[in-house]
Structures are given as C-alpha cells and as structure tokens.
Scaffold this motif. Structure first.
Motif, PDB file in Angstrom:
ATOM      1  N   ILE A 176       0.842  -1.202   0.000  1.00  0.00           N
ATOM      2  CA  ILE A 176       0.000   0.000   0.000  1.00  0.00           C
ATOM      3  C   ILE A 176       0.873   1.246   0.000  1.00  0.00           C
ATOM      4  N   TYR A 177       1.955   1.204   0.769  1.00  0.00           N
ATOM      5  CA  TYR A 177       2.886   2.339   0.792  1.00  0.00           C
ATOM      6  C   TYR A 177       3.443   2.611  -0.603  1.00  0.00           C
ATOM      7  N   HIS A 178       3.911   1.563  -1.285  1.00  0.00           N
ATOM      8  CA  HIS A 178       4.479   1.739  -2.620  1.00  0.00           C
ATOM      9  C   HIS A 178       3.437   2.275  -3.599  1.00  0.00           C
ATOM     10  N   LEU A 179       2.225   1.747  -3.537  1.00  0.00           N
ATOM     11  CA  LEU A 179       1.172   2.206  -4.439  1.00  0.00           C
ATOM     12  C   LEU A 179       0.813   3.661  -4.174  1.00  0.00           C
ATOM     13  N   GLN A 180       0.859   4.069  -2.918  1.00  0.00           N
ATOM     14  CA  GLN A 180       0.557   5.460  -2.580  1.00  0.00           C
ATOM     15  C   GLN A 180       1.626   6.413  -3.120  1.00  0.00           C
ATOM     16  N   GLN A 181       2.848   5.921  -3.328  1.00  0.00           N
ATOM     17  CA  GLN A 181       3.893   6.786  -3.866  1.00  0.00           C
ATOM     18  C   GLN A 181       3.687   7.070  -5.345  1.00  0.00           C
ATOM     19  N   ASP A 182       2.974   6.183  -6.016  1.00  0.00           N
ATOM     20  CA  ASP A 182       2.786   6.323  -7.464  1.00  0.00           C
ATOM     21  C   ASP A 182       1.690   7.312  -7.827  1.00  0.00           C
ATOM     22  N   ARG A 183       0.760   7.544  -6.919  1.00  0.00           N
ATOM     23  CA  ARG A 183      -0.338   8.457  -7.247  1.00  0.00           C
ATOM     24  C   ARG A 183      -1.024   8.899  -5.966  1.00  0.00           C
ATOM     25  N   GLU A 184      -1.842   9.946  -6.079  1.00  0.00           N
ATOM     26  CA  GLU A 184      -2.608  10.424  -4.942  1.00  0.00           C
ATOM     27  C   GLU A 184      -3.919   9.658  -4.828  1.00  0.00           C
ATOM     28  N   GLY A 185      -4.516   9.687  -3.657  1.00  0.00           N
ATOM     29  CA  GLY A 185      -5.819   9.058  -3.474  1.00  0.00           C
ATOM     30  C   GLY A 185      -5.736   7.687  -2.834  1.00  0.00           C
ATOM     31  N   ARG A 186      -6.899   7.116  -2.641  1.00  0.00           N
ATOM     32  CA  ARG A 186      -6.994   5.809  -1.998  1.00  0.00           C
ATOM     33  C   ARG A 186      -6.613   4.681  -2.955  1.00  0.00           C
ATOM     34  N   ILE A 187      -6.168   3.583  -2.369  1.00  0.00           N
ATOM     35  CA  ILE A 187      -5.741   2.425  -3.143  1.00  0.00           C
ATOM     36  C   ILE A 187      -6.860   1.393  -3.142  1.00  0.00           C
ATOM     37  N   LYS A 188      -7.237   0.954  -4.325  1.00  0.00           N
ATOM     38  CA  LYS A 188      -8.349   0.011  -4.446  1.00  0.00           C
ATOM     39  C   LYS A 188      -7.878  -1.427  -4.193  1.00  0.00           C
ATOM     40  N   THR A 189      -8.836  -2.233  -3.752  1.00  0.00           N
ATOM     41  CA  THR A 189      -8.549  -3.648  -3.507  1.00  0.00           C
ATOM     42  C   THR A 189      -7.988  -4.323  -4.747  1.00  0.00           C
ATOM     43  N   SER A 190      -8.548  -3.983  -5.905  1.00  0.00           N
ATOM     44  CA  SER A 190      -8.101  -4.610  -7.154  1.00  0.00           C
ATOM     45  C   SER A 190      -6.650  -4.282  -7.466  1.00  0.00           C
ATOM     46  N   GLU A 191      -6.188  -3.079  -7.101  1.00  0.00           N
ATOM     47  CA  GLU A 191      -4.800  -2.696  -7.343  1.00  0.00           C
ATOM     48  C   GLU A 191      -3.849  -3.518  -6.471  1.00  0.00           C
ATOM     49  N   ILE A 192      -4.243  -3.706  -5.218  1.00  0.00           N
ATOM     50  CA  ILE A 192      -3.417  -4.518  -4.314  1.00  0.00           C
ATOM     51  C   ILE A 192      -3.383  -5.962  -4.789  1.00  0.00           C
ATOM     52  N   ALA A 193      -4.533  -6.467  -5.212  1.00  0.00           N
ATOM     53  CA  ALA A 193      -4.621  -7.849  -5.696  1.00  0.00           C
ATOM     54  C   ALA A 193      -3.725  -8.054  -6.913  1.00  0.00           C
ATOM     55  N   GLU A 194      -3.736  -7.087  -7.835  1.00  0.00           N
ATOM     56  CA  GLU A 194      -2.903  -7.202  -9.034  1.00  0.00           C
ATOM     57  C   GLU A 194      -1.423  -7.150  -8.669  1.00  0.00           C
ATOM     58  N   TYR A 195      -1.069  -6.260  -7.773  1.00  0.00           N
ATOM     59  CA  TYR A 195       0.325  -6.098  -7.361  1.00  0.00           C
ATOM     60  C   TYR A 195       0.863  -7.385  -6.736  1.00  0.00           C
ATOM     61  N   LEU A 196       0.043  -8.020  -5.892  1.00  0.00           N
ATOM     62  CA  LEU A 196       0.471  -9.216  -5.171  1.00  0.00           C
ATOM     63  C   LEU A 196       0.128 -10.512  -5.890  1.00  0.00           C
ATOM     64  N   ASP A 197      -0.629 -10.398  -6.994  1.00  0.00           N
ATOM     65  CA  ASP A 197      -1.067 -11.573  -7.743  1.00  0.00           C
ATOM     66  C   ASP A 197      -1.877 -12.529  -6.862  1.00  0.00           C
ATOM     67  N   VAL A 198      -2.854 -11.948  -6.160  1.00  0.00           N
ATOM     68  CA  VAL A 198      -3.780 -12.731  -5.345  1.00  0.00           C
ATOM     69  C   VAL A 198      -5.199 -12.305  -5.707  1.00  0.00           C
ATOM     70  N   THR A 199      -6.196 -12.978  -5.137  1.00  0.00           N
ATOM     71  CA  THR A 199      -7.587 -12.652  -5.457  1.00  0.00           C
ATOM     72  C   THR A 199      -8.073 -11.457  -4.633  1.00  0.00           C
ATOM     73  N   SER A 200      -9.076 -10.789  -5.144  1.00  0.00           N
ATOM     74  CA  SER A 200      -9.650  -9.658  -4.412  1.00  0.00           C
ATOM     75  C   SER A 200     -10.234 -10.070  -3.065  1.00  0.00           C
ATOM     76  N   PRO A 201     -10.940 -11.233  -2.956  1.00  0.00           N
ATOM     77  CA  PRO A 201     -11.421 -11.650  -1.631  1.00  0.00           C
ATOM     78  C   PRO A 201     -10.300 -11.855  -0.619  1.00  0.00           C
ATOM     79  N   THR A 202      -9.138 -12.342  -1.084  1.00  0.00           N
ATOM     80  CA  THR A 202      -7.988 -12.507  -0.194  1.00  0.00           C
ATOM     81  C   THR A 202      -7.537 -11.153   0.344  1.00  0.00           C
ATOM     82  N   VAL A 203      -7.488 -10.147  -0.542  1.00  0.00           N
ATOM     83  CA  VAL A 203      -7.090  -8.806  -0.128  1.00  0.00           C
ATOM     84  C   VAL A 203      -8.108  -8.227   0.856  1.00  0.00           C
ATOM     85  N   THR A 204      -9.391  -8.399   0.553  1.00  0.00           N
ATOM     86  CA  THR A 204     -10.444  -7.874   1.430  1.00  0.00           C
ATOM     87  C   THR A 204     -10.332  -8.433   2.830  1.00  0.00           C
TER      88      THR A 204
END
Length: 225
Positions: A13-41
């Motif tokens: 989440i820290y790294h994603l926040q450095q790339d842009r302003e605003g909140r980080i979506k579950t789908s972005e974290i899931a893509e970054y970690l290559d896991v499912t959205s329910p796992t991130v949730t």
C-alpha cells in the motif's frame, strides 16, 4: 506482533501510494500481489481492526499514521539489506530484491544498527531508492523523469531503477545500466523500442523496460534541433 503477510500488505500500500494520490483500491493490491480480491479484502479487514489502514467503502484504503510507520520500517530494513548484500556480500544489485524480501521481517534493531554502522548510514539503496532514516520520516520517492520521456540525442544520468521485476533488473544489469551511469538516447522507434549508448555499447530497450529507468533531470542534457 504483526505477521510477515500483514507487513507485506502495508508495504505494498505504501508503494502504491507513492505512485499516485488518493486511496488504493482492492483490485490494485490484488494485481500487485497476484492474489484474489477476496484474499485482499480479508487482510484489509484485519489491518483495519488494528488501526493500520483507513478504509472508505467503494473508494479504497490509505495507510493510517501507525500503518505508515510500520511500512516505513519494513522499507528501511529492505533497502538497508539490499545495500549490505551488494556492498559487503558481493551480490549483484539485480538479485538483492528477492533476498531482502525474505529477510526484511526478521532482523533485530541491533542488527539494523550494525548494518547502518558498517555502511556509513547510506541514503539510497543499490537501485537508487531512498532509505528511510532511523526516525522513519517519509523520504521523497520517485520524482525522476522516465527514460521513455526523452528523445534522440538527449544525454541523461540514471538516478533510479524500479526493483519490482527481477527480469528487468537482470536485463539492465547485463548491459551495465545502473544508477549513476550516463546514457545517450540514440533512437526512439515508433514501435516501442528505445536505443541508448552506454559507454561503448549500443543497447536496445523495449519500452516496458525503459519505463523502469528514472533519470536525474538536473544532469540531463537535451539535444538541440
């Protein structure tokens, strides 16, 4: 105590926040970690319960102050380890990222202090990323221009290389493209290839690889038409 996985999520989440302003979506974290959205949730639920993230329904998350401090400590450990592995254990800078990923959660404060002392309190890691200081003040991250923003005849100095893709790091390392190296852009092809001169070698970089290279704009010389 936080688990290694919890710390990994906070770091992402820290790294994603450095790339842009605003909140980080579950789908972005899931893509970054290559896991499912329910796992991130499920993990975000746990982090929210501990007060480490602030979540707004349908809009995403940001790190809380406590969450940011945890993330910065993990980032500090990671980057110090990369520097130590490179400078003292003769690792190539292209291969230290994954090794540091495995070690960053498990070093003691005493070990951290010894590494800092041995290296002379470095400010950046081998990829050019800033190392958070001992007070965990947020460093200035990723403000350089991308190599892909330059044109034929421009001369640039590499400032930072994103360490997220080991294959990219290896490719660049094989061609001696690392922080501090001067490049001259020879050609920018319309099909997405950037050709640069590195000392006596001409290197063709696919655009997706060139996009990982940030340059120090203070040392840039633009070609005159």
């Amino acid at each position: 105590m936080l688990s290694d996985v919890m710390e990994d999520y906070l770091k992402v989440i820290y790294h994603l926040q450095q790339d842009r302003e605003g909140r980080i979506k579950t789908s972005e974290i899931a893509e970054y970690l290559d896991v499912t959205s329910p796992t991130v949730t499920s993990m975000i639920d746990k982090l929210e319960e501990r007060g480490l993230v602030d979540r707004e329904k349908y809009k995403g998350v940001v790190l809380s102050e406590d969450g940011e401090r945890v993330a910065l400590e993990v980032v500090r450990h990671h980057r110090l380890l990369e520097a130590y592995l490179t400078e003292r254990l003769d690792y190539d800078w292209s291969e230290v990222h994954e090794e540091a990923d495995r070690l960053e959660h498990h070093i003691s404060e005493k070990f951290e202090e010894r590494v800092v002392e041995a290296l002379g309190d470095p400010e950046v890691d081998p990829h050019g990323d800033p190392i958070p200081n001992a007070e965990l003040d947020p460093p200035v991250e990723g403000e350089g221009a991308r190599l892909t923003e330059f044109g034929e005849g421009d001369r640039v100095v590499v400032d930072r290389i994103s360490d997220q893709d080991p294959a990219v790091l290896q490719y660049l390392s094989d061609h001696s493209i690392d922080p501090g190296v001067e490049l001259e852009v020879n050609e920018v092809a319309p099909f997405g290839m950037v050709t640069v001169q590195v000392a006596n070698e001409t290197v063709s970089l696919p655009e997706r690889i060139a996009a990982h290279v940030e340059v120090d704009e203070r040392s840039t010389t633009r070609a005159t038409n």
